[in-house]
Design an enzyme around this catalytic site. Structure first.
Site, PDB file in Angstrom:
ATOM      1  CG  ASP A  79      -1.844   1.183   1.290  1.00 47.76           C
ATOM      2  OD1 ASP A  79      -1.712   2.093   0.435  1.00 47.76           O
ATOM      3  OD2 ASP A  79      -2.702   1.216   2.197  1.00 47.76           O
ATOM      4  CB  SER A  89      -0.617  12.451 -19.177  1.00 47.06           C
ATOM      5  OG  SER A  89      -1.403  13.373 -18.444  1.00 47.06           O
ATOM      6  CE1 TYR A 123      -4.931  11.874 -15.491  1.00 46.84           C
ATOM      7  CE2 TYR A 123      -4.384  13.965 -16.531  1.00 46.84           C
ATOM      8  CZ  TYR A 123      -4.321  12.580 -16.517  1.00 46.84           C
ATOM      9  OH  TYR A 123      -3.647  11.918 -17.505  1.00 46.84           O
ATOM     10  CB  THR A 154      -6.370   0.583 -19.488  1.00 48.76           C
ATOM     11  OG1 THR A 154      -7.408   1.585 -19.486  1.00 48.76           O
ATOM     12  CG2 THR A 154      -5.005   1.278 -19.452  1.00 48.76           C
TER      13      THR A 154
END
Length: 228
Positions: free
Chosen positions: A64, A147, A159, A194
């Protein structure tokens, strides 16, 4: 070569691990998904099996990345078993479905900003513990998956901010790594095919079918990393 790919139970991480396996790497696959609950596809064990089937050695490691002690213990394990790391791919991130919609940030739950914890901070922590396994050998590559959303609007601040953060992190870490033989890079991935994206396209081919025209396989970035 010994590689660590974080957050590799599915998506980009799984593809990168798979590709590195095809180049003969020993790949430690980290993530939280050990067993599939029927709603989430992909586990670290399944990815490790694909790595081995491709010609490498896949090793599933439950971690984790929100827990610093687990991360430290994991890298201690890699040190005991391998004595070094050649490639570290910082890919682990908490991506909540609510963040990926076309909603305004104030309409989303507060926890979408957990990307600053598992995504940005976790990449820093992993690299801190990986560096001592790289520096003594005078070579290595640290990769951050990012990205173009780091410089333009994509899915909102939850994001874009961590993407911009890892870009800067790679640049500053590269400065500290100067003269060690270790490189740090942030790779802007494109749209990835994906399982999640394929499901989105299948749900409305007319609306989302254009994604298929330019999308990359999840493995592509892994091959780029190998060439680097």
């Amino acid at each position: 070569p010994v590689a660590v790919v974080t957050g590799a139970s599915r998506g980009a991480g799984a593809g990168i691990a798979h590709a590195l396996g095809a180049h003969g790497c020993i790949v430690y696959v980290t993530g939280r998904t050990v067993e599939s609950d029927g709603t989430v596809r992909g586990t670290i064990g399944e990815t490790a099996e694909k790595v081995s089937a491709a010609g490498g050695v896949g090793i599933a490691a439950p971690v984790d990345h929100a827990d610093d002690e687990q991360v430290e213990a994991f890298f201690e394990r890699v040190g005991r078993e391998q004595g070094r790391i050649d490639i570290l791919v910082n890919n682990a991130a908490i991506i909540r479905d609510e963040m990926m919609g076309r909603t305004k940030f104030w309409e989303e739950p507060i926890n979408v900003i957990d990307t600053l914890n598992v995504g940005l901070r976790s990449s820093y922590v992993a690299t801190v513990y990986a560096a001592p396994l790289m520096v003594p050998h005078g070579k290595g590559l640290v990769v951050f998956t990012s990205s173009s959303g780091s410089v333009h609007y994509a899915f909102g601040p939850a994001y874009g901010v961590p993407k911009a953060g890892v870009d800067k992190m790679a640049a500053d870490m590269a400065f500290d790594f100067k003269d060690t033989g270790i490189a740090a890079v942030s790779i802007w991935m494109g749209s990835l095919l994906t399982d999640r994206v394929r499901a989105i396209v299948a749900s409305n081919p007319e609306k989302f079918g254009h994604i298929l025209d330019t999308a990359e396989t999840p493995e592509l970035t892994g091959h780029v990393i190998w060439e680097l």
